[in-house]
Design an enzyme around this catalytic site. Structure first.
Site, PDB file in Angstrom:
ATOM      1  N   LYS A 134       0.830  -1.200   0.000  1.00 58.09           N
ATOM      2  CA  LYS A 134       0.000   0.000   0.000  1.00 58.09           C
ATOM      3  C   LYS A 134       0.868   1.254   0.000  1.00 58.09           C
ATOM      4  CE  LYS A 134      -3.692  -1.998   2.903  1.00 58.09           C
ATOM      5  NZ  LYS A 134      -4.836  -1.860   2.011  1.00 58.09           N
ATOM      6  N   ARG A 146     -10.151 -11.653   1.769  1.00 57.59           N
ATOM      7  CA  ARG A 146     -11.021 -12.708   1.236  1.00 57.59           C
ATOM      8  C   ARG A 146     -10.333 -14.070   1.281  1.00 57.59           C
ATOM      9  NH1 ARG A 146     -11.369  -9.444  -4.240  1.00 57.59           N
ATOM     10  NH2 ARG A 146     -11.104  -7.864  -2.626  1.00 57.59           N
TER      11      ARG A 146
END
Length: 517
Positions: free
Chosen positions: A293, A367
């Protein structure tokens, strides 16, 4: 080299207010530093109205409270506060220093929640408050007021000295003629507010203390306090039993991953009592992995385990809210770190149960860990319904801003129940479609699915997870939009929100399976 204590232990934290019920009017509660009275909007040109206890307070202080409200242009709007200093105390209560006139709007739960939060902020650092605000509340108003007062008080500090502010120590809910009969109602309210507080605290703890092992220890401690069963899988057990998603995401970290299981059984459970499974994303810090990020996007990633915090907090409150079904809480905990052993773009992960995912973006890690926990729940627990909660996709924040959470469901009855619970609890949710027109985006040339197929990001993430729930009724709460509050607003305090705890407790405290009939 030893690790300083400040990196391994949490300092003494501020605590939420204590609550008590009383049939006495507010002015008769001796020792109260603050009296808080409800202000109701008038009709037409009638100005505002004062609620129970106001006449006695006005008489004791020799003050025209309505004139004060008129002078301050008060409207009675929920959360509006007008202050009257009482520097010399009252005739019978020398400890009295302030009278607060608090707007309660239309006296809906929403209004009472906001009034409670406003009172909490106005009484920080005070010892005690007596208030008749709940005396104008309807059936759900007392709980809403207490929850608002608790969560509006939330604070966290890790300073060398004392905290800048602390919540008011005690709030007496006064002027309730049936006070003796409402203790169970108060306990439930405190449990709901406490779950929100706990979820915020866990999400606010910095990641130099908070890691998967620490989170598991918090769950163990809670299990002992709340009569829950607990089990924790370590990294070796995760690998041996096929939890490939959790193991892969956590493999680069110096603090290995964990899967946490908490089991709640209601007091009158039988073999026929159905089970609900809650699954929470527990990424204790998210760098994004090798798909790293930007620096500014990492600042609040200590709260990427908010879903897991919500599940843990909810499990601890189930008994007080009278949840009638068995509930299993699963938290897939890992730190998404960067090292020579990090998960790489292009790697293929085999999940619990055998389904595979090609990892095209290591920052779509949530996920991967949720998939393992969902598949395990289907295989080993066989619940009547599954609900997962996660700060999953930035796309949800783009769609909804920071005041509404999003969710998906494969069952209309369940969707309606979740939506109604969110509205009633003060955590609004907007349903998104499980649009199978985007299913082709999940295709991978080497695995069963691509973990990062692109936009619409929240939808494709939900479609990815749907493959792990079988035919079970399932709801997926993507709370990335509301994981952080950018500023204080009503019961929300700046920082991690713990959003989802109130929704789930409202749903589970009633008859959570009624909507599935």
């Amino acid at each position: 080299m030893s690790t300083p204590d400040t990196l391994t232990t949490l300092p003494a934290q501020v605590s939420p207010p204590e609550f008590a019920l009383s049939a006495l009017p507010p002015h008769a509660i001796l020792g109260a530093e603050v009296l808080a009275l409800p202000v109701l909007p008038g009709e037409g040109a009638d100005g505002v109205l004062l609620g129970p206890g106001a006449d006695q307070v006005a008489e004791e202080l020799g003050t025209d409270l309505l004139a004060l409200l008129e002078m301050c242009s008060a409207t009675g709007k929920a959360g509006e506060v007008t202050s009257l200093p009482v520097p010399l105390g009252g005739e019978h209560n020398k400890a009295l220093r302030w009278v607060l006139l608090v707007g309660v709007g239309q006296q809906r739960p929403l209004d009472l929640r906001r009034a409670g939060a406003a009172l909490a902020r106005a009484t920080r650092d005070r010892a005690s408050v007596a208030t008749s605000i709940p005396a104008v509340a309807g059936a759900d108003g007392l709980e809403a007021f207490v929850v608002g007062a608790m969560l509006g008080s939330f604070g966290f500090h890790w300073r060398a000295g004392p905290p800048e502010h602390v919540p008011v120590g005690r709030i007496v809910l006064a002027g309730l003629p049936d006070a003796d009969d409402r203790n169970a109602e108060l306990r439930r309210a405190v449990a709901v507010g406490g779950a929100g507080w706990r979820a915020r605290m866990l999400a606010t703890v910095p990641s130099n203390l908070k890691n998967p092992h620490w989170l598991a220890e918090q769950a163990r401690e809670l299990a002992g306090e709340c009569a829950l069963d607990v089990a924790v899988w370590d990294e070796e057990q995760l690998a041996e039993q096929g939890f490939g998603g959790i193991a892969a995401v956590g493999q680069a970290s110096a603090t290995p991953p964990r899967l946490i299981r908490l089991d709640y059984t209601p007091d009158k459970a039988t073999r026929k009592t159905p089970t609900v499974v809650l699954v929470g994303k527990g990424i204790t810090f998210d760098t994004g992995g090798l798909s790293i990020k930007p620096g500014e996007a990492m600042v609040n990633m200590k709260r990427d385990m908010t879903g897991g915090a919500v599940v843990i907090a909810v499990m601890g409150a189930l008994r007080e809210v009278g949840c009638p079904v068995r509930v299993v809480g699963l938290v897939a905990a890992a730190e998404n770190a960067v090292s020579g052993n990090a998960l790489r773009p292009g790697d293929v992960v085999r999940h619990y149960g055998g389904r595979t995912s090609e990892v095209t973006n290591t920052d779509a890690e949530g996920r991967l860990v949720l998939a393992d926990a969902l598949a395990y729940a289907v295989d080993k627990i066989d619940p009547a319904v599954l609900v997962d909660v996660a700060t999953l996709t930035g796309a949800m924040k783009v769609a909804l801003g920071q005041n509404v959470g999003g969710f998906f469901a494969n069952h209309d009855g369940l969707a309606a129940a979740v939506s109604e619970a969110g509205e009633a609890a003060g955590e609004p949710l907007w349903r998104f479609p499980l649009a199978d027109v985007y299913e082709d985006k999940l295709r991978s040339s080497v695995a069963d699915a691509d973990n990062a197929p692109g936009g619409p990001g929240a939808v494709t993430a939900a479609l990815f997870l749907q493959h792990f729930v079988g035919d079970l009724p399932w709801a997926h709460l993507d709370i990335a939009s509301v994981g952080d509050a950018p500023a204080d607003l009503h019961e929300w305090t700046t920082g991690p929100t713990g959003f989802g705890a109130r929704v789930l407790l409202r749903w589970l405290g009633d008859d959570p399976l009624e909507a599935l009939a």
